[in-house]
Design an enzyme around this catalytic site. Structure first.
Site, PDB file in Angstrom:
ATOM      1  N   GLY A 107      -0.648  -8.365   6.050  1.00 30.16           N
ATOM      2  CA  GLY A 107      -1.099  -9.740   5.867  1.00 30.16           C
ATOM      3  C   GLY A 107      -0.924 -10.585   7.119  1.00 30.16           C
ATOM      4  O   GLY A 107      -1.763 -11.438   7.431  1.00 30.16           O
TER       5      GLY A 107
ATOM      6  N   GLU B 227      -2.282 -12.990  -0.526  1.00 27.52           N
ATOM      7  CA  GLU B 227      -1.331 -12.748  -1.611  1.00 27.52           C
ATOM      8  C   GLU B 227      -0.516 -11.531  -1.210  1.00 27.52           C
ATOM      9  O   GLU B 227      -1.006 -10.398  -1.256  1.00 27.52           O
ATOM     10  CB  GLU B 227      -2.085 -12.512  -2.931  1.00 27.52           C
TER      11      GLU B 227
ATOM     12  N   SER C 209       0.583  -5.918   1.658  1.00 24.21           N
ATOM     13  CA  SER C 209       1.907  -6.097   2.256  1.00 24.21           C
ATOM     14  C   SER C 209       1.937  -7.269   3.219  1.00 24.21           C
ATOM     15  O   SER C 209       0.915  -7.653   3.787  1.00 24.21           O
ATOM     16  CB  SER C 209       2.315  -4.826   2.994  1.00 24.21           C
TER      17      SER C 209
ATOM     18  N   CYS D  82       4.224  -6.788  -6.918  1.00 24.72           N
ATOM     19  CA  CYS D  82       4.734  -7.772  -5.958  1.00 24.72           C
ATOM     20  C   CYS D  82       5.667  -8.781  -6.614  1.00 24.72           C
ATOM     21  O   CYS D  82       6.560  -9.323  -5.959  1.00 24.72           O
ATOM     22  CB  CYS D  82       3.578  -8.480  -5.272  1.00 24.72           C
TER      23      CYS D  82
END
Length: 503
Positions: A254, A271, A250, A305
């Protein structure tokens, strides 16, 4: 809500087999040894569809994280000196092992994360492709000799492994996304400490270790610690050994990873989440766009995602597209992910199901219309399709990790671009049009790391740069980007003559 059933004896046999498989892999893997963690509590690994307890794994402590990093540090030096032709043999064997064990790995994916059979096949296909790329990647780093303005000087630039890489993988594609960072980092001469998500400790962690151990990877080069921040805090990030942290998850987590890494002068490859838009222009093939949108929104229950969170449709096509979209969504089967006929299995847990349900409630209360309202039964969430959403509705700017589709009409290209860019994320996207170059012109205007013309939003390929803009991440993976992520450049100059010094 459609579902499938099986005989109780078959279910019992499957559950027993599944339990044995997970119990075997329910350990920490440090310095080539399989041992229980020494923490004071267990992570319980559940099947999100049946609620079956697959395994209990005693968490690793900060001391065990230290042991894992120190083992990686010791093993890495000799591995970096190993001929890359020899290193790549490990990944050739790993690929064969995955191919030989494909069915049992697929069953593990179905059991541990509720992935459908289709999703498990998709994940395994990509995992094998990334292993094939790792085989090639071992030979790819190149140095260079550069000219110098100083007479007699030779400038050599070497590509060297960074040393030790910390990898933190997510729950949605755990086997793939662990291999995606672990295999290239190892192929390039590094060692790795992998922490899988607590909900997928086997598919995202110990299963990867087992495959590579059986492929002949020397002890210490890959270590798997199954643990939680509640036990170890930021030790995985702050430990002095790792030079690079590769994190997939998330944007909220992140951001924390990036901050801690910056404080400790570590390189972070992030990512993160997305809020992708699939844009249907006025000259699009409506039937084809519907197929692409349904897959892009509902693959793996929307827990992707790159999923098409927002489906933007030119107002001239809105009625036709919406009618066909809803009709196709109604055909999706929701239920047991082990049934090959199932399209939508469970979310990772009931808490996630409740969160998705709350988002729908909030959006409908704000004036949106539910063309299809999915029921919620435990972790199973049937598809919801919303339209008439207020322009300032929170749902339009957030990532929905569940089977909820948002249909948003627009008037003309400029409005489509404005709506698509009206989000803090920028990971993927798609544009559907009868004019490819028109699609490319619009794609260039969308602030996203990846975008696809006349296709879905969910794509990953081993040699194409993968990553996002804005809050969707920092850095890229795949192909040459792996070399940038997991190696460093070192300048060594040689003076063949004699330099002149001013004093």
């Amino acid at each position: 809500m459609a579902s499938s059933s099986s005989s109780s004896s078959a279910s019992s046999s499957s559950a027993s087999s599944s339990s044995d498989y997970f119990t075997e892999l329910a350990h920490q893997y440090i310095d080539g040894e399989w041992k229980p963690g020494s923490g004071s509590w267990d992570i319980i690994d559940f099947n999100p569809y049946t609620g079956e307890k697959l395994a209990a794994i005693t968490v690793a402590t900060a001391a065990e994280v230290d042991r894992a990093y120190r083992a990686a540090e010791r093993a890495q030096a000799a591995w970096a000196e190993t001929n890359p032709y020899s290193r790549r043999l490990v990944f050739e064997r790993a690929l064969r092992i995955v191919e030989e064990r494909e069915e049992e790995i697929a069953e593990a994916i179905v059991a541990e994360l509720g992935g459908t059979r289709l999703k498990a096949g998709f994940e395994l296909h990509l995992a094998k492709e990334f292993l094939r790329e790792a085989i090639q990647l071992a030979l790819r780093p190149e140095g260079s000799i550069l000219p110098s303005p100083v007479d007699g000087k030779e400038n050599r630039v070497y590509r060297l492994p960074v040393g030790v890489v910390g990898v933190i993988s997510p729950f949605n594609f755990p086997f793939l996304l662990s291999i995606k960072s672990v295999a290239p980092a190892l192929a390039l001469g590094n060692a790795v400490v992998l922490k899988p998500h607590q909900n997928t400790p086997v598919c995202g962690g110990t299963l990867v270790a087992k495959v590579l151990e059986d492929a002949g990877l020397p002890a210490g080069l890959l270590n798997v610690v199954v643990t939680d921040i509640a036990e170890i805090g930021d030790t995985l990030l702050t430990h002095p050994v790792p030079k690079v942290i590769s994190f997939t998850g998330s944007d909220r987590t992140g951001r924390h990873v990036a901050t801690v890494c910056a404080e400790h002068f570590k390189h972070a490859v992030l990512e993160l989440g997305g809020n992708s838009a699939l844009i249907v222009l006025d000259d699009a093939d409506v039937d084809y766009a519907v197929d692409a949108a349904v897959f892009s929104r509902f693959v793996h229950q929307g827990q992707v995602c790159m999923a098409a969170n927002r489906i933007l449709v030119d107002r001239t096509l809105e009625a036709e597209f919406t009618e066909k979209f809803v009709a196709k969504v109604k055909t999706l089967r929701v239920g047991d992910p082990a049934d090959p006929a199932t399209h939508i299995g469970p979310l990772i847990n009931s808490q996630q199901a409740e969160a998705v349900s709350a988002v729908v409630e909030q959006t409908v209360a704000g004036g949106a219309t539910a063309l299809l309202r999915g029921s919620v039964e435990g972790s199973l969430v049937a598809p919801t399709v919303l339209t008439g959403i207020a322009a300032d509705a929170p749902v339009l700017s957030q990532e929905i990790f569940g089977p909820v589709a948002l249909i948003v009409p627009f008037d003309g290209e400029d409005e489509a671009v404005r709506i698509a860019n009206d989000t803090p994320y920028g990971l993927s996207g798609a544009v559907h049009t009868g004019d490819i170059e028109r699609g490319v012109r619009i794609a260039k205007r969308i602030h996203t790391g990846m975008i696809h013309i006349n296709d879905g939003t969910v794509h990953d390929e081993p040699i194409v740069p993968f990553g996002g803009e804005k809050q969707s991440g920092v850095g890229r993976l795949n192909g040459e980007a792996m070399i940038e992520a997991f190696t460093t450049q070192k300048w060594i100059s040689i003076q063949h003559g004699r330099s002149r010094f001013p004093f």
